[in-house]
Design a protein around this motif. Structure first.
Motif: not given
Length: 665
Positions: A285-308
């Motif tokens: 699920s997209l609601y999993s803590y793993q997806t939410r953590t990876a997504l929040a990382l991308a939201v917080q840091y504007p100079h990175i991209a996250v390949t999950y």
């Protein structure tokens, strides 16, 4: 060619000297008192109007699982000034409880069968998902920019500058080459004064994260699009087998077949109205803590991209799931009668993905693994069955088939089997993270049985979806104590090589361990209730365990005693409980696990076995989306620390443009 100033060269040297190949390419989020780091605005939007001029930039749509930027912007906007949990709650209200993932799940770079789209078309540009060659960025001039000023921009990634001139208020969109710096220079002209030159270096860090583990890691209990329920009832038989041993529960909306127990229909027809998951075989699920953590990382840091790369699968153990194949939980709702009964081993899938990435980009490495595993290895689901199955007939049947477990058997597995499996897992993960297991972030479980810091009292409340269910107080208290005092401490010892757990090289073998969320879960177990719970829950889910109409004649047309439509239930609204109970499991997912052994899978959709499985296999005693968001809030600081994302970046250069003919330094 653009002149690179001496000061910029010095800055570049400083960047190269910082820990990690890429660490200095990041801007740490500015501190905001009282607001979690993940909730703060990005540097690209923070520059005050009276600050010195500077070049601000950010990666667009930087959570690369999302094909379309609108899905990412939904989260960046919701995250402003909020924690991940607060953002999830806001999105739940915004969606009227239907959930933000219900549409995004069809717009991903990984399809519903788990296949990576290579290439993946993101915002109308084809990209390699695992090995991007460039990233879309937006560049702005911020700070004390003179009104009406003109900006002459130059971007040089080593292949010669790209130059353009615009009003300084206009943002610049371009694609930055991955793996090499792009020098951005702007000459700002306004009136008779000499142009002011500002320079910076742009270098995107693409972070490759994999998610491994079991149902807690996969997001079980939270289908991306919850099952739609009908007003009418659907008949199930009980194991007693008599004509009167029938009961009705809400049917699926859109199902046109027979709802009475005497009117059998095919499973294929029934499954067309099932819940939709990011990955049905694994209930991912997209609601999993793993997806939410990876997504929040991308939201917080504007100079990175996250390949999950999410690989966690419900039901996984270390031997069967991580090292070996496992049975699938459910099949996608398709017209095909075929169903893939097994899921590939997660470690094998991850090795293949890393090898494919390194073949195209030899320097491409896996940066981090998110991991939760161990509950199935000690048969936690068997403990749950022992607690909630209360009637003698079902208890005898479930003990005979091995569905029901005991604390003694679980304790034996915790003492012997799990440590041995964990040691093998540690050795298998090492090569994937360069020998440094601190890059494996182990997120522990929360005790699901607590409310107000004490074990739930038990009873049928939340479990009356099935006539045989009743959380027996003594068995519940025993399991709660075992989880709190034995299981959770043992997991911590295994991950951190402590309390007698032997590791070959403790310094390199310790994982990064996260359990900060356990304290807040102590008030939000499956029995937690509040006056702020959704109206349907308060009116229709009885605190006495009397939610459903026992009269099989009237229940066929109205199965709810409250008289309301089951379709009014909303899986994604804020609640006091962050743990799904059996009622939630049925109302959100109503799972018919098709990949059971043929001998255990009934052909009749009204069979007593389906009555039990549909009540628990959709995620009973698993975190809600709010619970997963709270887990992500706990995991995010640890992940950022491991990735060294909060290393400060030296300021950009700003100086007047030298008059023509002045020697360059």
């Amino acid at each position: 060619m653009v002149r690179i100033h001496l000061r910029l060269i010095i800055v570049s040297a400083l960047l190269a000297a910082l820990p990690g190949q890429w660490a200095a390419a990041q801007n740490a989020p500015l501190a905001t008192q009282g607001v979690p780091a993940a909730a703060q605005d990005t540097p690209a939007t923070q520059s005050a109007p009276d600050a010195p001029m500077q070049i601000s930039w950010e990666v667009r749509n930087r959570f690369r699982l999302f094909r379309e930027e609108r899905d990412f912007l939904l989260h960046t906007e919701s995250a402003r000034g909020r924690s991940i949990l607060e953002s999830e709650q806001a999105l739940e209200l915004q969606s009227d409880g239907r959930g933000w993932a219900r549409n995004a799940v069809n717009r991903l770079c990984i399809d519903l069968s788990g296949r990576i789209s290579e290439p993946c078309t993101r915002d109308n540009v084809k990209e390699s998902y695992l090995t991007p060659v460039d990233h879309p960025i937006t560049v702005r001039l911020t700070g004390q920019v003179p009104v009406g000023a003109t900006c002459a921009w130059s971007f040089d990634d080593g292949d010669g500058p790209q130059q353009s001139t615009f009003d300084c208020a206009e943002p610049i969109n371009l694609r930055a080459r991955y793996g090499r710096p792009t020098v951005a220079t702007v000459d700002v002209s306004s009136g008779p004064e000499a142009p002011q030159r500002v320079s910076t270096e742009i270098m995107v860090r693409d972070i490759f994260i994999a998610g491994l583990g079991d149902s807690i890691a996969s997001g079980e209990g939270n289908p991306d699009r919850a099952v739609a329920l009908a007003d009418e009832g659907f008949c199930f038989r009980s194991y007693l087998g008599t004509a009167g041993a029938q009961y009705y529960r809400p049917s699926r909306a859109g199902y046109k077949g027979g709802r009475a127990c005497e009117a059998p229909d095919s499973l294929q027809v029934w499954q067309r109205q099932s819940a939709l998951w990011f990955n049905s075989p694994c209930h991912r699920s997209l609601y999993s803590y793993q997806t939410r953590t990876a997504l929040a990382l991308a939201v917080q840091y504007p100079h990175i991209a996250v390949t999950y790369l999410p690989l966690a699968c419900t039901g996984a153990t270390i031997p069967d799931g991580l090292f070996g194949t496992q049975r699938a939980r459910e099949c996608p709702p398709t017209k095909s009668a075929t169903c893939q009964g097994t899921v590939n081993a997660q470690l094998a899938e991850l090795r293949l993905a890393v090898a494919a990435a390194k073949k195209r980009q030899p320097d491409r490495n896996l940066d981090l693994i998110l991991l939760s595993i161990g509950a199935n290895d000690i048969n936690f689901s068997g403990l749950v069955a022992d607690v909630i199955v209360d009637t003698p007939t079902e208890r005898v049947l479930f003990k005979r088939t091995g569905v029901m477990g005991s604390v003694d058997d679980s304790r034996a597995a915790l003492a012997h089997d799990l440590p041995q499996s964990f040691a093998k897992l540690r050795e298998a993960l090492k090569p994937l993270v360069g020998g440094d297991l601190s890059r494996v972030v182990y997120v522990s479980y929360a005790n699901p049985t607590l409310a107000a810091g004490a074990p739930c009292p038990g009873g049928r409340a939340g479990f009356d979806i099935h006539p045989s269910f009743n959380a027996q107080p003594q068995r519940l208290a025993a399991v709660s104590d075992y989880v709190q005092s034995e299981f959770l401490p043992a997991l911590k010892a295994l991950a951190l090589c402590q309390s007698g757990v032997l590791c070959r090289d403790p310094a390199a073998d310790r994982m990064t361990f996260v359990d900060a969320h356990q304290a807040v879960f102590a008030d939000h177990g499956f029995c937690a209730r509040a006056a702020t719970d959704p109206e349907f829950d308060r009116e229709c889910f009885s605190a006495k365990g009397e939610s459903f109409n026992p009269d099989i004649v009237t229940a066929a047309s109205q199965p709810m005693l409250c008289g309301r439509s089951a379709g009014e239930y909303r899986a994604y609204l804020p609640r006091a409980r962050w743990i799904r109970d059996a009622n939630d499991s049925y109302f959100a997912a109503m799972t018919y696990p098709q990949a059971l052994p043929a001998s255990s899978q009934p052909t009749d959709i009204h069979d007593a076995t389906w009555g039990v499985l549909s009540a628990v296999y959709g995620g009973a005693v698993h975190p809600t989306a709010e619970g997963h968001a709270a887990m992500a809030d706990a995991a995010l600081p640890a992940v950022a620390s491991v990735l060294q994302l909060d290393v400060a970046v030296p300021e950009v250069t700003a100086e007047p443009v030298a008059p023509a003919g002045t020697p360059q330094q």
